[in-house]
Design a protein around this motif. Structure first.
Motif, PDB file in Angstrom:
ATOM      1  N   ASN A 195      50.785  48.537  35.796  1.00 11.49           N
ATOM      2  CA  ASN A 195      49.951  48.325  36.983  1.00 11.49           C
ATOM      3  C   ASN A 195      48.652  47.614  36.640  1.00 11.49           C
ATOM      4  O   ASN A 195      47.722  47.590  37.450  1.00 11.49           O
ATOM      5  N   LEU A 196      48.600  47.065  35.407  1.00 12.99           N
ATOM      6  CA  LEU A 196      47.455  46.283  34.932  1.00 12.99           C
ATOM      7  C   LEU A 196      46.180  47.117  34.859  1.00 12.99           C
ATOM      8  O   LEU A 196      45.074  46.631  35.099  1.00 12.99           O
ATOM      9  N   ARG A 197      46.348  48.410  34.504  1.00 15.31           N
ATOM     10  CA  ARG A 197      45.204  49.300  34.299  1.00 15.31           C
ATOM     11  C   ARG A 197      44.957  49.458  32.805  1.00 15.31           C
ATOM     12  O   ARG A 197      45.896  49.465  32.000  1.00 15.31           O
ATOM     13  N   ARG A 253      41.302  51.973  35.225  1.00 14.34           N
ATOM     14  CA  ARG A 253      40.934  51.005  36.269  1.00 14.34           C
ATOM     15  C   ARG A 253      41.689  49.701  36.065  1.00 14.34           C
ATOM     16  O   ARG A 253      42.060  49.349  34.947  1.00 14.34           O
ATOM     17  N   ARG A 254      41.892  48.984  37.152  1.00 10.58           N
ATOM     18  CA  ARG A 254      42.588  47.709  37.064  1.00 10.58           C
ATOM     19  C   ARG A 254      41.685  46.661  36.420  1.00 10.58           C
ATOM     20  O   ARG A 254      40.475  46.649  36.623  1.00 10.58           O
ATOM     21  N   GLU A 275      39.502  44.570  38.624  1.00 11.52           N
ATOM     22  CA  GLU A 275      38.330  45.237  39.192  1.00 11.52           C
ATOM     23  C   GLU A 275      37.088  44.954  38.350  1.00 11.52           C
ATOM     24  O   GLU A 275      35.974  44.920  38.868  1.00 11.52           O
ATOM     25  N   ARG A 335      49.666  39.328  36.791  1.00  8.62           N
ATOM     26  CA  ARG A 335      50.899  39.887  37.350  1.00  8.62           C
ATOM     27  C   ARG A 335      52.126  39.165  36.827  1.00  8.62           C
ATOM     28  O   ARG A 335      53.167  39.785  36.571  1.00  8.62           O
TER      29      ARG A 335
END
Length: 696
Positions: free
Chosen positions: A160-162, A184-185, A188, A203
């Motif tokens: 989820n790219l965190r 956190r992503r 962000e 992604r």
């Protein structure tokens, strides 16, 4: 322990191997067992690969065959290995071992005792080649050193790219501790102005496995909100071997100094984006306060930590700034993201006085924005009250950018932008941007100011031209309402009148001049006065409308509607004519409502067509409803649907005419209408001695 190969038995259900998903997964691990007689009692598949013996060749044989002979005939290595495992509980050692082909190799052992189901104790040994262990140890040492000391930002992200792991170098780039990243992503904390291109690139690496090498990304981070950075970003997919997580790995290098052009382009895009938002968001209404608030919202927090807008209420024309006099402004909008006392500073007063010689005066004289530090000199020259100066000193603001609001040569006021020490001071490009914002806002404010002035004139004219007192008659009870349109619409040309004529006759007039503003209000007044004058000398309603049509043509009134009705209580009859106006409605005493739309003529101002007069008989106590189209027209509603709603309200109109008028307006216009609306309710009574009669 269940052996994979044992004397006289088959295979086990599985074999020991290193934990999946670690570096040890790629290191061959031999599992063997030594019984109380120092004989081999377990021989796993890994042992066969490591030592070269199959299980039949070693099971039940002394473990000494796995080691070189000891010089001097002392205890062998196998005996020592088993003894240390029994006495210490766990022992780790590196020692030479012998392959089935006779070669000797360095081998690492870990031994520990294990009690079987029958109560017998067995020494379990885990063995791997020394060079393989050294390789793993070197890799682990290298990775630890890499994450701890590498100046390049390193990161691991989940699917989820965190963030799940990063090094201190990347945390320093972001200006946030490592622990503030975890969970956190990434997008962000790497805020870009590329319309989501960086997020889509991340992604694609996660979903499609496409690596990215050396992509240049312009960004800011929450930890360093005022520093534009450029990073060289390389990303690669994590394979998810064994039970490890899938995701994305990355290397990030700060190349801001090398790519200063990209930094400047990023800053330029941010300024353009701010101007685009300001162009779309400032001036959405012709309300001065709303426009000022839109300017503040456009600037805070993207451009400044605080902002105020102040306007000048000039007393005389022309509106000329005199630097020799104090400048008095009215603060109409303010906003800040700073903690107290900054909110009190920007919003704690309405009227502001700037003394001659202030920074504001200097700025007004040049007509150009100016950036100044918040220091003693500025406060002594510009801030009169000591309490306000103390608030400014305590607010956290360190610099101000002040821009005049000038449009069409008129000074509207000024706007101020303030920044705290957390942001860089305003530079020349910021001053230019503030000038653009102020210029846009000043034009919108001037439009709003001019509109407000014209609207006030039109309202004053309209109120002066509408009747302050209607004619009265003992035979007609009147209730009338005029509801002006909302403030975003100019005043209209709706008008009405009740004219008392000789012989107890009463004329009811309702009209509507198409258009808005001073012109429509003046045309309305002209028609109303003409109608009142003509009605006193003309008996036929059609002739009254013909006179009004001539007046409209001579005055250049292109389009107007009018309904004129003349009631005679001596006969109980009414004569009427209609010039393109919504039809008369009559409520009979029994509650039925009749629509009279068979005398509809052309609007006034067209010319060349006669107006027909129709006569109707009215019952004693009948109620007439005359109105303008603002009452029955509504956005999104069919006109006939609204007409039926009006008829329904009229059918239910009981009690006083005043209460009925209020209920009709509340039912049809719960909000302020977009166009002026008029309704006149007239209840008619016949002269004494005349029969009740019926409606014809």
């Amino acid at each position: 322990m269940v052996p994979a190969d044992r004397p006289g038995g088959g295979r086990s259900s599985g074999s020991l191997r290193s934990e999946p998903g670690t570096l040890l997964e790629h290191v061959p691990v031999a599992v063997l067992g030594i019984d109380e007689m120092d004989r081999i009692c377990y021989w796993g598949p890994g042992a066969q690969r490591l030592f070269g013996h199959d299980s039949a060749a070693v099971l039940t044989r002394p473990a000494a065959l796995l080691f070189p002979r000891e010089p001097g005939g002392g205890p062998g290595a196998a005996v020592r290995l088993a003894e240390r495992g029994r006495t210490l509980g766990y022992w780790r050692v590196r020692m030479p071992a012998v392959h089935a082909d006779g070669s000797v190799f360095d081998c690492g052992f870990r031994v520990f005792p294990l009690t079987g189901e029958d109560g017998r104790s067995v020494i379990v040994g885990l063995a791997s080649r020394g060079d393989e262990l050294d390789r793993v140890k070197t890799n682990l040492t290298f990775l630890d050193a890499l994450f701890e000391t590498c100046p390049i930002g390193l990161v691991m992200l989940d699917e989820n790219l965190r963030y799940i792991h990063l090094n201190q170098a990347l945390a320093d780039m972001d200006g946030l501790p490592i622990e503030d990243h975890i969970g956190r992503r990434m997008d962000e904390l790497m805020v870009t102005s590329d319309q989501g291109a960086y997020g889509r690139m991340l992604r694609a690496v996660a979903d499609e496995g496409r690596p990215v090498v050396g992509a240049l990304v312009g960004l800011r981070t929450p930890g360093r909100p005022d520093r534009d950075q450029v990073r060289s970003v390389s990303l690669f997919p994590l394979s998810g071997v064994g039970d490890t997580r899938r995701g994305v790995g990355g290397l990030l290098v700060d190349v801001t100094d090398r790519e200063q052009a990209i930094v400047e382009a990023t800053a330029g895009r941010r300024r353009l984006a701010l101007l685009d938002r300001a162009a779309a968001g400032i001036g959405t209404t012709l309300d001065v306060k709303v426009t000022a608030r839109e300017l503040v919202e456009a600037a805070v927090p993207d451009f400044a930590d605080a902002s105020v807008v102040e306007v000048v209420d000039w007393m005389d024309e022309p509106e000329v700034f005199d630097p020799r006099l104090p400048l008095v402004t009215r603060r109409i909008a303010a906003g800040t993201t700073l903690p107290p006392p900054a909110p009190e500073l920007v919003g704690g007063l309405e009227s502001v006085v700037y003394p001659p010689g202030s920074t504001i005066h200097a700025m007004m004289q040049t007509g150009r924005p100016v950036a100044v530090p918040v220091n003693d000199e500025f406060m002594s020259r510009t801030v009169i009250r000591q309490a306000r100066a103390q608030l400014l000193a305590d607010s956290g603001l360190t610099c101000l950018l002040i821009a005049p609001l000038i449009a069409r040569g008129t000074v509207q006021g000024l706007t101020m932008f303030g920044r705290s020490a957390a942001r860089p001071a305003f530079d020349e490009q910021d001053i230019s941007l503030a000038g653009e914002l102020a210029s846009r806002a000043a034009l919108c404010l001037d439009n709003a100011r001019l509109y407000s002035r014209v609207r006030r004139i039109a309202l004053t004219l309209q109120r002066a031209l509408l009747p302050t007192a209607l004619g009265s008659s003992p035979h007609v009870d009147i209730a009338h309402r005029y509801l002006p349109a909302s403030q975003v619409t100019e005043v209209g040309g709706d008008w009405y009148d009740v004219i008392t004529l000789p012989g107890d006759r009463v004329a009811l007039v309702v009209g509507d001049v198409m258009g808005h503003g001073v012109r429509a209000a003046a045309a309305m007044g002209r028609l109303r006065i003409t109608a009142k004058a003509v009605a006193r000398h003309t008996r036929e309603p059609g002739d009254v409308l013909a006179a009004l049509d001539t007046c409209a043509q001579e005055a250049g009134i292109e389009l107007a509607t009018c309904l004129y009705l003349l009631y005679d209580p001596a006969t109980g009859r009414a004569r009427m004519a209609n010039a393109g106006h919504p039809p008369l409605l009559v409520r009979n005493p029994d509650g039925t409502v009749v629509t009279f739309d068979d005398v509809l003529g052309i609007p006034l101002g067209v010319g060349g067509f006669p107006f027909r007069t129709a006569e109707i008989e009215l019952a004693e106590g009948a109620t007439l409803a005359l109105y303008t189209d603002g009452l029955i027209e509504a956005r999104g509603h069919d006109i006939e649907e609204r007409m039926e709603a009006l008829r329904g309200h009229l059918r239910g109109a009981t009690g006083s005419l005043e209460a009925a008028a209020d209920r009709i307006l509340a039912g049809l216009l719960p909000d302020v209408p977009m166009d002026d609306a008029v309704i006149v309710l007239a209840q008619v009574h016949r002269a004494p001695g005349l029969g009740q009669g019926l409606v014809v």
